[in-house]
Design a protein around this motif. Structure first.
Motif, PDB file in Angstrom:
ATOM      1  N   CYS A 126       0.856  -1.208   0.000  1.00 19.29           N
ATOM      2  CA  CYS A 126       0.000   0.000   0.000  1.00 19.29           C
ATOM      3  C   CYS A 126       0.882   1.245   0.000  1.00 19.29           C
ATOM      4  O   CYS A 126       0.880   2.012   0.965  1.00 19.29           O
ATOM      5  CB  CYS A 126      -0.950  -0.012   1.202  1.00 19.29           C
ATOM      6  N   PRO A 127       1.639   1.450  -1.072  1.00 25.01           N
ATOM      7  CA  PRO A 127       2.662   2.507  -1.093  1.00 25.01           C
ATOM      8  C   PRO A 127       2.108   3.922  -0.999  1.00 25.01           C
ATOM      9  O   PRO A 127       2.869   4.852  -0.692  1.00 25.01           O
ATOM     10  CB  PRO A 127       3.362   2.282  -2.441  1.00 25.01           C
ATOM     11  N   ASN A 128       0.826   4.089  -1.243  1.00 24.60           N
ATOM     12  CA  ASN A 128       0.237   5.430  -1.143  1.00 24.60           C
ATOM     13  C   ASN A 128      -0.242   5.758   0.267  1.00 24.60           C
ATOM     14  O   ASN A 128      -0.710   6.877   0.522  1.00 24.60           O
ATOM     15  CB  ASN A 128      -0.931   5.568  -2.127  1.00 24.60           C
ATOM     16  N   ALA A 129      -0.146   4.794   1.171  1.00 22.43           N
ATOM     17  CA  ALA A 129      -0.580   5.028   2.546  1.00 22.43           C
ATOM     18  C   ALA A 129       0.378   5.997   3.242  1.00 22.43           C
ATOM     19  O   ALA A 129       1.551   6.108   2.897  1.00 22.43           O
ATOM     20  CB  ALA A 129      -0.647   3.716   3.317  1.00 22.43           C
ATOM     21  N   VAL A 130      -0.157   6.683   4.232  1.00 22.55           N
ATOM     22  CA  VAL A 130       0.645   7.566   5.078  1.00 22.55           C
ATOM     23  C   VAL A 130       1.251   6.723   6.202  1.00 22.55           C
ATOM     24  O   VAL A 130       0.562   5.911   6.815  1.00 22.55           O
ATOM     25  CB  VAL A 130      -0.226   8.694   5.658  1.00 22.55           C
ATOM     26  N   PHE A 262      -1.175  13.697  14.564  1.00 20.38           N
ATOM     27  CA  PHE A 262      -1.129  12.661  13.529  1.00 20.38           C
ATOM     28  C   PHE A 262      -2.258  12.868  12.513  1.00 20.38           C
ATOM     29  O   PHE A 262      -2.054  12.719  11.300  1.00 20.38           O
ATOM     30  CB  PHE A 262      -1.295  11.268  14.143  1.00 20.38           C
ATOM     31  N   TYR A 263      -3.429  13.158  13.009  1.00 23.07           N
ATOM     32  CA  TYR A 263      -4.614  13.335  12.150  1.00 23.07           C
ATOM     33  C   TYR A 263      -4.417  14.499  11.178  1.00 23.07           C
ATOM     34  O   TYR A 263      -4.746  14.399   9.994  1.00 23.07           O
ATOM     35  CB  TYR A 263      -5.836  13.569  13.034  1.00 23.07           C
ATOM     36  N   HIS A 264      -3.858  15.592  11.668  1.00 23.74           N
ATOM     37  CA  HIS A 264      -3.599  16.736  10.791  1.00 23.74           C
ATOM     38  C   HIS A 264      -2.587  16.366   9.716  1.00 23.74           C
ATOM     39  O   HIS A 264      -2.752  16.743   8.542  1.00 23.74           O
ATOM     40  CB  HIS A 264      -3.100  17.929  11.612  1.00 23.74           C
ATOM     41  N   PHE A 265      -1.542  15.627  10.081  1.00 21.66           N
ATOM     42  CA  PHE A 265      -0.568  15.189   9.081  1.00 21.66           C
ATOM     43  C   PHE A 265      -1.222  14.263   8.065  1.00 21.66           C
ATOM     44  O   PHE A 265      -0.970  14.383   6.850  1.00 21.66           O
ATOM     45  CB  PHE A 265       0.608  14.479   9.756  1.00 21.66           C
ATOM     46  N   TYR A 266      -2.060  13.363   8.514  1.00 23.18           N
ATOM     47  CA  TYR A 266      -2.749  12.407   7.639  1.00 23.18           C
ATOM     48  C   TYR A 266      -3.603  13.121   6.601  1.00 23.18           C
ATOM     49  O   TYR A 266      -3.686  12.696   5.432  1.00 23.18           O
ATOM     50  CB  TYR A 266      -3.601  11.477   8.499  1.00 23.18           C
ATOM     51  N   GLN A 267      -4.228  14.206   6.996  1.00 23.70           N
ATOM     52  CA  GLN A 267      -5.117  14.930   6.083  1.00 23.70           C
ATOM     53  C   GLN A 267      -4.341  15.693   5.004  1.00 23.70           C
ATOM     54  O   GLN A 267      -4.878  15.931   3.916  1.00 23.70           O
ATOM     55  CB  GLN A 267      -5.993  15.902   6.872  1.00 23.70           C
ATOM     56  N   TYR A 329       0.958  22.947  10.036  1.00 22.68           N
ATOM     57  CA  TYR A 329      -0.440  22.616  10.341  1.00 22.68           C
ATOM     58  C   TYR A 329      -0.981  23.616  11.363  1.00 22.68           C
ATOM     59  O   TYR A 329      -1.137  23.308  12.549  1.00 22.68           O
ATOM     60  CB  TYR A 329      -0.541  21.174  10.859  1.00 22.68           C
ATOM     61  N   PRO A 330      -1.286  24.840  10.902  1.00 24.79           N
ATOM     62  CA  PRO A 330      -1.637  25.926  11.833  1.00 24.79           C
ATOM     63  C   PRO A 330      -2.955  25.716  12.587  1.00 24.79           C
ATOM     64  O   PRO A 330      -3.204  26.418  13.572  1.00 24.79           O
ATOM     65  CB  PRO A 330      -1.718  27.159  10.920  1.00 24.79           C
ATOM     66  N   ASP A 331      -3.786  24.779  12.152  1.00 23.06           N
ATOM     67  CA  ASP A 331      -5.039  24.529  12.870  1.00 23.06           C
ATOM     68  C   ASP A 331      -4.859  23.629  14.092  1.00 23.06           C
ATOM     69  O   ASP A 331      -5.798  23.430  14.871  1.00 23.06           O
ATOM     70  CB  ASP A 331      -6.083  23.888  11.933  1.00 23.06           C
ATOM     71  N   TRP A 332      -3.647  23.058  14.252  1.00 23.70           N
ATOM     72  CA  TRP A 332      -3.390  22.188  15.410  1.00 23.70           C
ATOM     73  C   TRP A 332      -2.883  23.005  16.582  1.00 23.70           C
ATOM     74  O   TRP A 332      -2.067  23.904  16.430  1.00 23.70           O
ATOM     75  CB  TRP A 332      -2.341  21.135  15.051  1.00 23.70           C
TER      76      TRP A 332
END
Length: 354
Positions: A126-130, A262-267, A329-332
């Motif tokens: 799954c090379p496109n996974a984060v 982590f969630y912000h990076f994932y998005q 990620y300024p919203d974090w």
């Protein structure tokens, strides 16, 4: 179907990741074989946490009792879910300085080889996974101890005019210093995560945490500072402080704030990123200050003793500079301070520990 794969899923950060993503409607596949009990004894078992997750998220959480070093078992799991795997959060580890010195082979195979097994399966299947890796500030070894520190009544502090007064950033060298064997195995894994990003163009990130904490921690003497400190305070168990007059400073980040990062990076993922992540100036304390907080909340005196010799590779002062992540990620934002963290540990574990 979108699958979130979490290693160490019954541990502190792993279980917070399970809750975070299940609550948002994702299907989460967890890998955890409770090696924490093998490392630190029955009191450190994460079985209680695994059972809570299975009970609460029966529809969304799938648990696998797999050792991340088991290439065949890990590959079979990756093949089963295939490209539905959208995110890997890798928190499984041997996390203790002292334990690593007792059994370097197990420490290195878990921390370094296990990470390689996960990265290679991600690349092949799954090379496109984060891919998000829970690294550690111990990759910097004892270099932070060379900083000019000033002794105060309750803590060590850095000189006010120093560039690192806001916290230590990612430019500090990780080379030519003493790491502890645990720190060395985490360096190997950290660099692998970066290399799979740079060499193969994968969306990887190493989050170099300070003290990670929260009410789901199965804290022990060798790992889990605030959790174990509160447990000892509540139960009247003896607690030992090692070196630096008990004034050594740690920033503490709540497991929710870390997983939210982590969630912000994932998005909006990036390639081969490295972030220092911790409580920063928002959430930090010395051991002496933490003892005061625990005693005030538990309304009990801690039975503690002091040993002059510090642990090998231990930091005198560590506060993370999180500005790089905040710029990306300024919203974090951090939401839990020390008082909130300690109080939550006390409230949520009163029935379990008493």
């Amino acid at each position: 179907m979108t699958i979130i794969l979490v290693t160490g899923s019954a541990g502190l950060i792993g279980s917070e990741s399970v809750r975070f993503f299940c609550d948002r409607g994702y299907t989460v596949v967890g890998i955890d074989n409770n090696m924490r009990q093998a490392f630190f004894g029955e009191n450190a078992s994460t079985k209680w946490n695994r059972d809570l997750l299975l009970e609460k998220y029966a529809e969304r959480y799938i648990h696998h009792n797999i050792d991340i070093r088991d290439r065949e078992a890990v590959t079979q799991l990756f093949q089963h879910y295939g490209t539905d795997i959208s995110l890997i959060i890798h928190t499984a580890a041997q996390p203790s300085h002292d334990w690593a010195a007792r059994d370097p082979y197990t420490d290195f195979t878990v921390n370094a080889n296990g990470t390689l097994v996960l990265l290679e399966n991600t690349r092949q299947i799954c090379p496109n996974a984060v891919f998000i890796f829970c690294s550690t500030n111990k990759v910097y070894g004892d270099t932070p101890n060379l900083l000019p520190l000033v002794e105060q009544e309750w803590r060590w502090e850095i000189e006010a005019a120093h560039p690192y007064n806001v916290g230590i950033d990612e430019t500090m060298s990780i080379d030519q210093c003493k790491h502890s064997l645990f720190g060395a195995s985490k360096v190997a894994a950290d660099v692998l995560v970066q290399e799979y990003g740079r060499y193969f163009g994968m969306k990887t990130a190493s989050f170099r945490g300070g003290c990670l904490t929260g009410p789901s921690h199965s804290g022990t003497e060798l790992h889990g500072f605030l959790s174990y400190l509160m447990k000892c305070t509540m139960l009247g168990k003896p607690y030992r402080v090692y070196g630096y007059k008990g004034k050594q400073v740690r920033d503490n980040i709540h497991s929710y704030d870390l997983v939210n990062a982590f969630y912000h990076f994932y998005q909006a993922p990036r390639v081969a990123e490295v972030y220092n992540i911790g409580g920063s100036r928002f959430s930090n304390c010395s051991i002496l200050e933490a003892i005061q907080e625990c005693e005030a909340i538990a309304e009990k005196k801690l039975n503690w003793t002091y040993e002059e010799i510090n642990r090998i590779g231990d930091h005198v002062w560590w506060i993370s500079d999180v500005q790089k992540f905040q710029q990306h990620y300024p919203d974090w934002n951090l939401t839990y301070g020390i008082k909130n963290i300690v109080k939550e540990i006390y409230i949520q574990n009163t029935s379990r520990w008493n």
